[in-house]
Write a protein that holds these residues in place. Structure first.
Motif, PDB file in Angstrom:
ATOM      1  N   LEU A  84       0.502  -1.328  -0.294  1.00 12.13           N
ATOM      2  CA  LEU A  84       0.097  -0.196   0.189  1.00 12.13           C
ATOM      3  C   LEU A  84       1.192   1.276  -0.262  1.00 12.13           C
ATOM      4  N   ILE A  85       2.163   0.773   0.325  1.00 11.81           N
ATOM      5  CA  ILE A  85       3.372   2.255   0.180  1.00 11.81           C
ATOM      6  C   ILE A  85       3.640   2.409  -1.142  1.00 11.81           C
ATOM      7  N   ARG A  86       3.042   3.132  -2.216  1.00  6.41           N
ATOM      8  CA  ARG A  86       2.700   3.684  -3.554  1.00  6.41           C
ATOM      9  C   ARG A  86       3.870   5.321  -3.567  1.00  6.41           C
ATOM     10  N   ARG A  87       3.030   5.757  -2.727  1.00  5.25           N
ATOM     11  CA  ARG A  87       3.801   7.694  -2.298  1.00  5.25           C
ATOM     12  C   ARG A  87       5.026   7.925  -1.615  1.00  5.25           C
ATOM     13  N   GLY A  88       5.543   7.379  -0.460  1.00 11.40           N
ATOM     14  CA  GLY A  88       6.111   7.523   0.707  1.00 11.40           C
ATOM     15  C   GLY A  88       6.054   8.346   1.543  1.00 11.40           C
ATOM     16  N   LYS A  89       4.641   8.606   1.452  1.00  9.49           N
ATOM     17  CA  LYS A  89       4.160  10.157   2.299  1.00  9.49           C
ATOM     18  C   LYS A  89       3.691   9.198   3.845  1.00  9.49           C
ATOM     19  N   VAL A  90       4.353   9.597   4.917  1.00 13.35           N
ATOM     20  CA  VAL A  90       4.543   9.296   6.196  1.00 13.35           C
ATOM     21  C   VAL A  90       3.873  10.573   7.170  1.00 13.35           C
ATOM     22  N   PHE A  91       2.564   9.598   7.918  1.00 11.66           N
ATOM     23  CA  PHE A  91       1.961  10.744   8.807  1.00 11.66           C
ATOM     24  C   PHE A  91       1.964  10.529  10.022  1.00 11.66           C
ATOM     25  N   ARG A  92       2.511  11.495  10.931  1.00 19.15           N
ATOM     26  CA  ARG A  92       2.350  10.898  12.421  1.00 19.15           C
ATOM     27  C   ARG A  92       1.249  11.042  13.064  1.00 19.15           C
ATOM     28  N   LEU A  93       0.911  10.185  13.767  1.00 14.11           N
ATOM     29  CA  LEU A  93      -0.261   9.523  14.660  1.00 14.11           C
ATOM     30  C   LEU A  93      -0.422  10.299  15.680  1.00 14.11           C
ATOM     31  N   GLY A  94       0.894  10.366  16.331  1.00 12.86           N
ATOM     32  CA  GLY A  94       0.973  10.239  17.721  1.00 12.86           C
ATOM     33  C   GLY A  94       1.332  12.034  17.833  1.00 12.86           C
ATOM     34  N   LEU A  95       0.411  12.301  19.664  1.00 10.23           N
ATOM     35  CA  LEU A  95       0.367  13.842  20.296  1.00 10.23           C
ATOM     36  C   LEU A  95       1.750  13.959  20.382  1.00 10.23           C
ATOM     37  N   ASN A  96       1.956  15.084  20.572  1.00 10.44           N
ATOM     38  CA  ASN A  96       3.284  15.816  21.463  1.00 10.44           C
ATOM     39  C   ASN A  96       3.731  15.504  22.978  1.00 10.44           C
ATOM     40  N   LEU A  97       4.422  15.010  23.219  1.00 17.14           N
ATOM     41  CA  LEU A  97       4.822  14.917  24.656  1.00 17.14           C
ATOM     42  C   LEU A  97       5.127  15.196  25.330  1.00 17.14           C
ATOM     43  N   ASP A  98       4.336  16.822  25.581  1.00 17.47           N
ATOM     44  CA  ASP A  98       4.235  17.542  26.570  1.00 17.47           C
ATOM     45  C   ASP A  98       3.590  18.592  27.337  1.00 17.47           C
ATOM     46  N   GLU A  99       3.600  19.856  28.522  1.00 22.50           N
ATOM     47  CA  GLU A  99       2.932  19.670  29.578  1.00 22.50           C
ATOM     48  C   GLU A  99       1.570  20.284  28.827  1.00 22.50           C
ATOM     49  N   ASN A 100       1.237  20.475  27.392  1.00 24.26           N
ATOM     50  CA  ASN A 100       0.315  21.045  27.100  1.00 24.26           C
ATOM     51  C   ASN A 100      -0.563  19.989  26.314  1.00 24.26           C
ATOM     52  N   LEU A 106      -9.391  14.187  35.090  1.00 24.79           N
ATOM     53  CA  LEU A 106     -10.676  13.649  35.186  1.00 24.79           C
ATOM     54  C   LEU A 106     -10.880  12.383  35.860  1.00 24.79           C
ATOM     55  N   PHE A 107      -9.534  11.163  34.881  1.00 23.06           N
ATOM     56  CA  PHE A 107      -9.280   9.918  35.313  1.00 23.06           C
ATOM     57  C   PHE A 107      -8.398   9.705  36.366  1.00 23.06           C
ATOM     58  N   GLY A 108      -8.793   8.905  36.805  1.00 23.13           N
ATOM     59  CA  GLY A 108      -7.391   8.092  37.252  1.00 23.13           C
ATOM     60  C   GLY A 108      -6.213   8.798  37.939  1.00 23.13           C
ATOM     61  N   GLY A 109      -6.479  10.176  37.561  1.00 25.16           N
ATOM     62  CA  GLY A 109      -5.181  11.301  38.588  1.00 25.16           C
ATOM     63  C   GLY A 109      -4.070  11.264  37.688  1.00 25.16           C
ATOM     64  N   ARG A 110      -4.831  10.817  36.611  1.00 25.08           N
ATOM     65  CA  ARG A 110      -3.642  11.067  35.002  1.00 25.08           C
ATOM     66  C   ARG A 110      -2.796  12.431  35.253  1.00 25.08           C
ATOM     67  N   TRP A 111      -2.153  13.266  35.119  1.00 26.19           N
ATOM     68  CA  TRP A 111      -0.789  13.979  34.540  1.00 26.19           C
ATOM     69  C   TRP A 111      -0.851  14.331  32.946  1.00 26.19           C
ATOM     70  N   ASN A 112      -0.071  15.460  32.706  1.00 24.02           N
ATOM     71  CA  ASN A 112       0.482  15.300  31.455  1.00 24.02           C
ATOM     72  C   ASN A 112       1.411  14.809  31.623  1.00 24.02           C
ATOM     73  N   PRO A 113       2.081  14.541  30.342  1.00 25.47           N
ATOM     74  CA  PRO A 113       3.679  14.451  30.556  1.00 25.47           C
ATOM     75  C   PRO A 113       5.277  15.703  30.897  1.00 25.47           C
ATOM     76  N   MET A 114       5.894  15.658  31.931  1.00 26.29           N
ATOM     77  CA  MET A 114       6.597  16.582  32.408  1.00 26.29           C
ATOM     78  C   MET A 114       8.081  15.837  31.860  1.00 26.29           C
ATOM     79  N   HIS A 115       8.575  17.179  31.139  1.00 25.16           N
ATOM     80  CA  HIS A 115       9.634  16.965  30.511  1.00 25.16           C
ATOM     81  C   HIS A 115      10.945  17.842  31.673  1.00 25.16           C
ATOM     82  N   HIS A 116      12.481  17.341  31.897  1.00 26.93           N
ATOM     83  CA  HIS A 116      13.087  17.575  32.786  1.00 26.93           C
ATOM     84  C   HIS A 116      14.075  17.506  32.064  1.00 26.93           C
ATOM     85  N   MET A 117      15.462  18.180  32.779  1.00 22.93           N
ATOM     86  CA  MET A 117      16.601  18.085  32.303  1.00 22.93           C
ATOM     87  C   MET A 117      17.709  18.469  33.252  1.00 22.93           C
TER      88      MET A 117
END
Length: 357
Positions: A84-100, A106-117
């Protein structure tokens, strides 16, 4: 004459009163005979469990199986998907891993990714690292729940009462993780034919309304309108437009566990019948919210799909560019490569899936 006229008037009045009383009695009888309205029964926990047992795939691939419907994918299916690869066009389907990200507790006390140096360029230019390691470098780390952003749910993620996929005891997921059905079992499995069902576009909407339950008819008609067939072993991606709308508004609102468009409970039969290998969506939890249950049973569709049918969920997937391209060229099938991180005994994993056309 006056007395006779008065008598006639009195008799007419009496007769009219009698008729009125008689009419009232008839109306009262009619009202009493009207059928009582019965409140429509909603989905209950018992009905959910019953449906799960009806569609159960436990034992289909042996008592020790931990892959579920991923067993439907054959090596030849992967070979055909690669074509099915005919054009070599790649689409990322992942959301940015950041604080936004979309998590707000609302569920399970989950939080957004925290990035530290751990080490930075400012450390390097000040010579801090020269004597300690003799190398100028930067290092970092992230802190996040495995289901914080675009992710796979493992088959150990949801239980049907005290059992998980294939009848394994829920107690096998303890403080050390999932000793059965962990996400690491999928490390080399998540590749094959992907199919996008853009239900929002089919409905001529930028975004389906919160609480809209996508039906079996919606799925079949969307596929037909797109000229695509859902086959055994496919990864099916559902686009509702909810994530794109949140990103456009710059506000997640109740996305992470609140109301949402999604698959209606009836679609568990469709998932089972089609023998697909994975089901994914641009929403937090794929199924419609508020749920269709009336007794407080949360995420009833999950109860059936993960522990009984044995299908993995891809949630919070970013589908905007892929959906736009599919609408443009009319091709809604592609090669999907979406391996999880190899998290030993994990119940889920963040990822950046790739759709390639």
């Amino acid at each position: 004459m006056a007395k006779k006229a008065t008598a006639r008037k009195f008799a007419a009045k009496k007769s009219s009163g009698a008729k009125s009383k008689s009419k009232s009695k008839v109306q009262a009888k009619t009202k009493s005979k009207a059928p009582k309205r019965t409140k429509k029964k909603g989905l209950t926990k018992a009905a959910v469990v019953r449906k799960g047992r009806q569609l159960s795939n436990w034992g289909k691939w042996g008592k020790r199986d931990e892959l579920g419907v991923l067993n439907y994918i054959t090596p030849q299916d992967v070979v055909e998907a690669a074509k099915l690869i005919r054009r070599g066009k790649v689409f990322r389907l992942g959301l940015n891993l950041d604080e936004n990200g979309p998590q707000n507790g609302l569920f399970g006390g989950r939080w957004n990714p925290m990035h530290h140096m751990l080490a930075t360029g400012t450390d390097a230019t000040r010579g801090v690292q020269d004597k300690s390691v003799g190398l100028r470098y930067a290092d970092d780390f992230i802190n996040l729940p495995t289901q914080a952003a675009s992710q796979w749910d493992a088959l150990s993620h949801v239980f049907a009462e005290d059992k998980m996929w294939n009848g394994y005891d829920a107690n096998l997921v303890d403080s050390n993780g999932a000793h059965k059905c962990g996400i690491e079992k999928f490390a080399d499995k998540m590749v094959g034919r992907g199919v996008l069902l853009d239900v929002a576009r089919y409905k001529k909407k930028d975004r389906l309304k919160d609480g809209y339950g996508i039906t079996v008819n919606d799925l079949n008609r969307t596929a037909k309108s797109q000229g695509v067939e859902v086959r055994r072993g496919d990864f099916v991606l559902i686009n509702t437009g909810q994530m794109a709308d949140c990103l456009d508004r710059g506000e997640w609102g109740g996305y992470g566990g609140g109301d949402a468009p999604g698959l209606a409970f009836e679609t568990v039969d469709w998932v089972h019948e089609k023998q697909i290998a994975g089901i994914c969506s641009d929403t937090w939890g794929i199924e419609v919210r508020p749920n269709e249950t009336t007794d407080g049973t949360n995420q009833p569709w999950h109860w059936v799909t993960i522990p009984y049918i044995g299908i993995v969920h891809g949630e919070i997937w970013y589908l905007r560019e892929l959906a736009a391209d599919c609408a443009k060229d009319g091709v809604y099938e592609f090669f999907l490569c979406a391996p999880p991180l190899v998290i030993t005994r994990g119940t889920g994993s963040p990822l950046n899936p790739q759709a390639i056309k």
